[in-house]
Design an enzyme around this catalytic site. Structure first.
Site, PDB file in Angstrom:
ATOM      1  N   GLU A 206       0.878  -1.182   0.000  1.00 52.05           N
ATOM      2  CA  GLU A 206       0.000   0.000   0.000  1.00 52.05           C
ATOM      3  C   GLU A 206       0.906   1.220   0.000  1.00 52.05           C
ATOM      4  OE1 GLU A 206      -3.412   0.371   2.827  1.00 52.05           O
ATOM      5  OE2 GLU A 206      -3.038   2.532   2.614  1.00 52.05           O
TER       6      GLU A 206
ATOM      7  N   HIS B 119       2.173   4.610  -1.907  1.00 50.32           N
ATOM      8  CA  HIS B 119       1.556   5.557  -2.829  1.00 50.32           C
ATOM      9  C   HIS B 119       2.540   6.464  -3.546  1.00 50.32           C
ATOM     10  CE1 HIS B 119      -2.086   4.130  -1.023  1.00 50.32           C
ATOM     11  NE2 HIS B 119      -1.731   4.557   0.168  1.00 50.32           N
TER      12      HIS B 119
ATOM     13  N   HIS C  38      -9.157   0.997  -0.947  1.00 52.87           N
ATOM     14  CA  HIS C  38      -8.360   1.902  -0.105  1.00 52.87           C
ATOM     15  C   HIS C  38      -9.257   3.008   0.455  1.00 52.87           C
ATOM     16  CE1 HIS C  38      -5.567   5.265   0.722  1.00 52.87           C
ATOM     17  NE2 HIS C  38      -4.707   4.304   1.012  1.00 52.87           N
TER      18      HIS C  38
ATOM     19  N   ASP D  15       2.409   1.947   3.896  1.00 51.17           N
ATOM     20  CA  ASP D  15       1.542   3.085   3.603  1.00 51.17           C
ATOM     21  C   ASP D  15       2.400   4.326   3.350  1.00 51.17           C
ATOM     22  OD1 ASP D  15      -0.775   4.467   3.020  1.00 51.17           O
ATOM     23  OD2 ASP D  15      -1.752   4.101   4.940  1.00 51.17           O
TER      24      ASP D  15
HETATM   25  C1  GRE Z   1      -3.436   6.618   3.196  1.00 49.49           C
HETATM   26  O1  GRE Z   1      -3.147   6.610   2.009  1.00 49.49           O
HETATM   27  O2  GRE Z   1      -3.702   5.579   3.774  1.00 49.49           O
HETATM   28  C2  GRE Z   1      -3.434   7.918   3.936  1.00 49.49           C
HETATM   29  C3  GRE Z   1      -3.765   9.087   3.261  1.00 49.49           C
HETATM   30  C4  GRE Z   1      -3.764  10.290   3.972  1.00 49.49           C
HETATM   31  C5  GRE Z   1      -3.421  10.306   5.309  1.00 49.49           C
HETATM   32  C6  GRE Z   1      -3.103   9.157   5.958  1.00 49.49           C
HETATM   33  C7  GRE Z   1      -3.111   7.943   5.288  1.00 49.49           C
HETATM   34  O3  GRE Z   1      -4.087   9.043   1.964  1.00 49.49           O
HETATM   35  O4  GRE Z   1      -2.816   6.803   5.935  1.00 49.49           O
HETATM   36 ZN    ZN Z   2      -2.801   4.302   1.931  1.00 47.74          ZN
END
Ligand code: GRE
Ligand code: ZN
Length: 325
Positions: A8, A10, A163, A286
């Site tokens: 996960e 990004h 997500h 994450d």
């Molecule tokens: C996530 O992608 O899980 C996320 C966000 C923004 C803040 C915290 C977070 O997109 O864990």
């Molecule tokens: Zn995330």
């Protein structure tokens, strides 16, 4: 543990970067560059902490928040091309999930097919419900117009990572005056858990018996509630009130896989493994919202069996995503 796989993780493109700013405005000098980076800081941390591969995905809510459908289609394509270009630079270290314009189920199916068949993506990651046609028009994927999409996903045999995103302000009256609960503290999990339960109750998994769904954050709270969701005061023997044939636990254990993203807590991991089995939990960080060092230091030392650590840290992901490592 060396050879971990994290899924996960990004990446933002120009068109979606600002979506993440509200979640870290006070650290944006650090967070922004980390979201855009793939081959430098990210790779260095992967090397330092024993992550062999990251499966990359777009940040949130990104495509799901673009109510102009044509624009959503366009941004998804741009993002997927950008992710593919990063994977091509280091295919031994990166793979990718498709961003999908779920506003248009047919376009989402077409883009998913392109990503899997032409770009070699290993699944899709979608940021909750989509705003479709107008800012306040919300579509959840249990709705009938998504059944052809789900059948196509099943035929492609790739997992769908559901997500989190925040609920819209117009749907969030019960958080009014308590905005601290929005985002990762609470509302992300509540929103995503409800969406997952909608999919289950709708009968989707009776129609598509081979669908695979991934949830982050150790299951968005569902594992600890699983018994109670199906319990309904057992002695009353009340029949369930949804179209699906079986109990929620049946579908959750059969169709869902969980990751440790942003939930580096051993009792929660042990509970997830107890509910789901060690074959259905996978390590994740994450990035960049969580720290690779913190996640890896925790996971590498967590008090679980070594055989489970290898499954959760690596082998389950290789199997689920058919990774060639
Ligand atoms: C996530 O992608 O899980 C996320 C966000 C923004 C803040 C915290 C977070 O997109 O864990
Ligand atoms: Zn995330």
């Amino acid at each position: 543990m060396q050879g971990k796989i994290a899924l996960e993780e990004h990446v933002a493109i120009d068109a979606t970067l600002s979506d993440s700013q509200v979640f870290g405005a006070h650290v944006w000098d650090t967070l922004g560059p980390r979201l855009v980076d793939v081959q430098d800081m990210r790779l260095a941390e992967m090397d330092k902490y024993g992550i062999e591969m990251m499966i990359l995905s777009l940040n949130a809510p990104a495509v799901q928040a673009i109510h102009d459908v044509a624009r959503a289609v366009q941004v998804a394509q741009l993002a997927n091309d950008a992710l593919a270009a990063e994977v091509r630079k280091r295919p031994a270290r990166f793979a990718a999930f498709a961003a999908l314009p779920m506003q248009d189920p047919e376009a989402a199916t077409k883009e998913l097919t392109r990503c899997v068949k032409e770009l070699g993506f290993v699944g899709a990651l979608v940021n909750g419900f989509s705003q479709t046609g107008a800012p306040d028009n919300v579509t959840y994927y249990d709705l009938p117009q998504y059944r052809p999409f789900w059948r196509a996903l099943e035929a492609l045999d790739v997992p769908f990572y559901l997500h989190p995103r925040n609920p819209l302000p117009s749907w969030s009256r019960f958080y009014e005056g308590h905005n601290w609960m929005l985002g990762p503290n609470w509302a992300f999990a509540a929103e995503t858990a409800v969406h997952a339960l909608r999919l289950i109750g709708s009968g989707l998994f009776d129609e598509c018996p081979n669908l695979k769904i991934v949830l982050g954050h150790l299951g968005e709270g569902i594992p600890v509630q699983l018994w109670r969701i199906d319990g309904r005061n057992g002695w009353m023997k009340a029949p369930h009130k949804y179209p699906a044939k079986h109990g929620v636990g049946h579908y959750f254990r059969k169709h869902f896989h969980l990751t440790t993203s942003g939930n580096f807590h051993t009792p929660s991991l042990v509970n997830a493994v107890a509910e789901m089995g060690a074959d259905r939990v996978m390590f994740s960080v994450d990035w960049p919202f969580e720290d690779v060092g913190e996640g890896c230091d925790w996971f590498d030392k967590a008090q679980i069996g070594e055989a489970d650590r290898v499954k959760i840290g690596r082998d389950n992901a290789i199997k689920l995503f058919k990774l060639k490592l």
